[in-house]
Design an enzyme around this catalytic site. Structure first.
Site, short mmCIF file in Angstrom:
data_model
loop_
_atom_site.label_atom_id
_atom_site.label_comp_id
_atom_site.label_asym_id
_atom_site.label_seq_id
_atom_site.Cartn_x
_atom_site.Cartn_y
_atom_site.Cartn_z
N ALA A 111 1.03 -1.14 -0.13
CA ALA A 111 0.07 0.11 -0.05
C ALA A 111 0.88 1.12 0.05
O ALA A 111 2.16 1.14 0.32
CB ALA A 111 -0.97 0.09 1.26
N LYS A 112 0.44 2.19 -0.43
CA LYS A 112 1.12 3.60 -0.06
C LYS A 112 -0.05 4.76 -0.04
O LYS A 112 -1.06 4.61 -0.47
CB LYS A 112 2.00 4.07 -1.27
CG LYS A 112 3.17 4.75 -0.84
CD LYS A 112 4.07 4.07 -0.38
CE LYS A 112 5.41 4.67 -0.23
NZ LYS A 112 6.52 3.86 0.45
#
Ligand code: NAD
Length: 421
Positions: A111-112
């Protein structure tokens, strides 16, 4: 030329990730549906982040949280506060996190997050307000078993503490919802230096296997921030000569090796630019790339090794990608033709997310580990990942990056299949 084949701008890591994905997917013979499943983000949340400024007015920033893939575990990845943190950039970085966690074999996906702002223009109170507002808007997709943020460019342990507080106000005390926290709030010993330490573990492993001894060898490092300064210290402790170091304002060269403990004190104790240190000859950031060395370690920005400036001229035995995406795909190809091995970012700089995983484990166990345990288990994880990649390099005669992608994509595809996809 397709967008994936173009040499992308330094910040656009999405395009870099795509072209390399295709090469590994071909080698694995992945079906078109699986390629799409692995390439596209699982979930992408875009929000407006309103907050009250010190002058009383309300301002809005754009924020993103992208969960690329969660087949192997909760999504994991940093939140950056940066003007260029747009959706394309965040998707690219989230994708890289999926491959990094899979290659390190930790039970996370990728994720980011990003808030498009310049944190240097915000007061501490405004920074807290932005963090709390962003957290409230994405809280619904976060959770210790759903998605676990961490610091990244422009964010730090204090910002993670505010995130923890805001999330816990809704869900109850939840230290495992975020990593990179201050020690007092459940952070892990060894997290600060973990990425640099992991880089040097990989250099040691490579050195042993391929006859490039670290002791007495010449190392040059672009960037003297968190990653670069710890790489310099650990490599120096192993007897390497750190012959050149740069930061944003320029650099230093000393063929016998810079005095790294004193340089560290200069940069961090006295908070002065690297180039103002007395123990070497000043160089520009362009001259840095021309210095002959054994180990070239970019530890600053993306896209810095590219066909326009230096891919044909860098003079090293091995390139160690401590930064994220320092080498463009075209430069990667040129280096391959020149016979220079490139140890890829998502192998080399995984130490940070590995110790973040240890932090999460400690939070769930409610039992802190000693620094010795953290470092010992970090070494084990880094060496296991390195060995798996090395074996594919030898067996299939492919570049290191391709081998690393083959392992990572293969693991995520297997998890997707076992889940019924
Ligand atoms: P940092 O902000 O602490 O340090 C960056 C350094 O690069 C600074 O010394 C800065 O002066 C220097 N720099 C900036 N522009 C430069 C230029 N044009 N020429 C030379 N030096 C320049 O950042 P960091 O945490 O050390 O991260 C460095 C890289 O490593 C980034 O690509 C980051 O995404 C990646 N990374 C960091 C971690 C981590 O745990 N910190 C983990 C994985 C990957």
């Amino acid at each position: 030329m397709s967008p994936a084949a173009a040499d992308p701008s330094p910040m656009k890591t999405g395009a870099i990730a795509k072209s390399q994905f295709d090469m590994a997917a071909d080698l694995l013979g992945l079906e078109p549906y699986m390629r799409r499943l692995l390439r596209m983000p699982f979930r992408s949340v875009a929000v407006e982040v309103p907050f009250r400024k010190d002058d009383g007015s309300i301002e809005l920033f754009r924020g993103y949280r992208v969960q690329h893939n969660g087949a192997r575990g909760p999504c994991k990845g940093g939140i950056r506060f940066h003007l260029e943190a747009d959706e394309e950039e965040v998707v690219g970085l989230a994708t890289t996190m999926t491959w990094k966690t899979a290659l390190a074999d930790i039970p996370f996906g990728g994720a980011k997050g990003g808030v498009q702002c310049d944190p240097r223009q915000l007061s501490p109170r405004e920074l807290e307000a932005v963090t709390r507002s962003f957290t409230r808007r994405i809280a619904i997709v976060l959770g210790p078993y759903r998605d676990i943020p961490a610091p990244d460019m422009g964010t730090n342990a204090q910002i993670m503490a505010w995130l923890l507080d805001e999330y816990s106000a809704r869900a109850g005390y939840s230290p495992a919802v975020v990593t990179g926290k201050p020690l007092t709030l459940g952070g892990s010993l060894g997290r600060e230096e973990a990425t640099g330490r992991g880089v040097v573990y990989t250099m040691e492993d490579y050195s042993r296997d391929f006859g490039v001894p670290l002791k007495g060898s010449r190392v040059v490092i672009q960037g003297f921030g968190n990653v670069g300064s710890f790489v310099a210290q650990f490599a120096h402790q192993l007897g390497a000569r750190i012959i050149a170091v740069t930061d944003v304002d320029g650099g230093l060269h000393h063929d016998q090796g810079l005095d790294i403990p004193r340089l560290f004190q200069h940069a961090y104790g006295e908070r002065k630019p690297v180039a103002e240190f007395a123990g070497g000859e000043r160089i520009t950031n362009e001259q840095f790339w021309g210095i002959p060395c054994d180990w070239l370690v970019p530890a600053a920005l993306g896209g810095v090794i590219n066909k326009e400036s230096n891919a044909r001229s860098v003079d090293c035995k091995v390139l160690v990608e401590a930064a994220n995406s320092p080498t463009t795909p075209i430069a990667d190809k040129i280096l391959g033709e020149r016979g220079i091995p490139v140890l890829p970012d998502f192998l080399v700089n995984a130490g940070g997310v590995i110790v973040s995983y240890f932090e999460w484990v400690q939070n769930l166990q409610q039992h802190p580990w000693s620094l010795e345990q953290v470092n010992q288990e970090l070494r084990q994880k880094m060496t296991t990942a390195y060995t798996a990649v090395r074996d594919i390099v030898k067996e299939k005669h492919v570049p290191w990056r391709t081998a690393a992608y083959v392992i990572a994509l293969g693991r995520v595809a297997e998890a997707e299949r076992l889940r019924g996809h």
